[in-house]
Scaffold this motif. Structure first.
Motif, PDB file in Angstrom:
ATOM      1  N   VAL A 165    -121.446  -5.006  11.570  1.00  0.00           N
ATOM      2  CA  VAL A 165    -121.467  -5.122  13.039  1.00  0.00           C
ATOM      3  C   VAL A 165    -122.891  -5.373  13.526  1.00  0.00           C
ATOM      4  CG1 VAL A 165    -121.146  -3.834  15.196  1.00  0.00           C
ATOM      5  CG2 VAL A 165    -119.378  -3.759  13.428  1.00  0.00           C
ATOM      6  N   GLU A 224    -123.720  -8.989  12.670  1.00  0.00           N
ATOM      7  CA  GLU A 224    -122.967  -9.936  13.498  1.00  0.00           C
ATOM      8  C   GLU A 224    -123.502  -9.999  14.922  1.00  0.00           C
ATOM      9  OE1 GLU A 224    -118.846  -8.791  13.404  1.00  0.00           O
ATOM     10  OE2 GLU A 224    -118.716  -9.074  11.233  1.00  0.00           O
ATOM     11  N   LYS A 225    -123.925  -8.875  15.456  1.00  0.00           N
ATOM     12  CA  LYS A 225    -124.406  -8.811  16.841  1.00  0.00           C
ATOM     13  C   LYS A 225    -125.897  -9.101  16.959  1.00  0.00           C
ATOM     14  CE  LYS A 225    -120.359  -7.630  18.310  1.00  0.00           C
ATOM     15  NZ  LYS A 225    -119.542  -8.602  19.007  1.00  0.00           N
ATOM     16  N   LEU A 231    -128.353  -7.210  16.013  1.00  0.00           N
ATOM     17  CA  LEU A 231    -129.081  -6.000  16.413  1.00  0.00           C
ATOM     18  C   LEU A 231    -130.064  -5.594  15.322  1.00  0.00           C
ATOM     19  CD1 LEU A 231    -125.965  -4.042  17.748  1.00  0.00           C
ATOM     20  CD2 LEU A 231    -127.715  -5.212  19.110  1.00  0.00           C
ATOM     21  N   THR A 288    -129.833   2.436  16.101  1.00  0.00           N
ATOM     22  CA  THR A 288    -128.700   1.510  16.148  1.00  0.00           C
ATOM     23  C   THR A 288    -127.637   1.929  15.142  1.00  0.00           C
ATOM     24  OG1 THR A 288    -130.238  -0.253  16.744  1.00  0.00           O
ATOM     25  CG2 THR A 288    -128.038  -0.917  16.059  1.00  0.00           C
TER      26      THR A 288
END
Length: 132
Positions: free
Chosen positions: A93, A96-97, A99, A105
């Motif tokens: 995640v 993919e984002k 970040l 995080t």
């Protein structure tokens, strides 16, 4: 050197498994990583509040340290990313984002993944009149 969050996770596991409550600081050995890289990551983990104590055992030839127990923050992070499923999904995640792969995080995303799984289990129990 780049920070390696997989190594941070491995150090958390290692300390949890090997530190004896009330005992002295312990050396950390992780296959595939030099003492100097482990040392630098332990310093980062201490600064992030994941490890309680560090004893510098460096020599002229190399950097090394022994560490005390994990802090509550360290145990909390380890509990959130303990399973490979949650850890891999968290990293996926984050990637993919776009970040940053940083402690804050990781905590946020892993908490959301765990909460979504718990919500799914709760909804299943409610739909089945209290049976899983």
């Amino acid at each position: 050197m780049q920070r390696d969050m997989d190594l941070v996770r491995e150090i958390l596991f290692y300390v949890e498994e090997n530190y004896v409550a009330g005992g002295p600081e312990i050396p950390v050995f992780i296959d595939g990583y030099s003492d100097s890289v482990i040392y630098e990551h332990c310093i980062l983990m201490k600064n992030d509040g994941l490890i309680g104590r560090i004893l510098d055992t460096s020599s002229l030839e190399s950097k090394s340290c022994n560490v005390g127990n994990l802090t509550s923050e360290g145990f909390d992070l380890l509990d959130k990313v303990r399973t490979d499923t949650v850890w891999n999904k968290t990293k996926s995640v984050i990637s993919e984002k776009g970040l940053p792969l940083v402690t804050g995080t990781i905590k946020t995303i892993s908490t959301a993944i765990i909460a979504a799984a718990a919500e799914g289990v709760t909804n299943s129990i409610l739909r089945n009149n209290g049976y899983v």
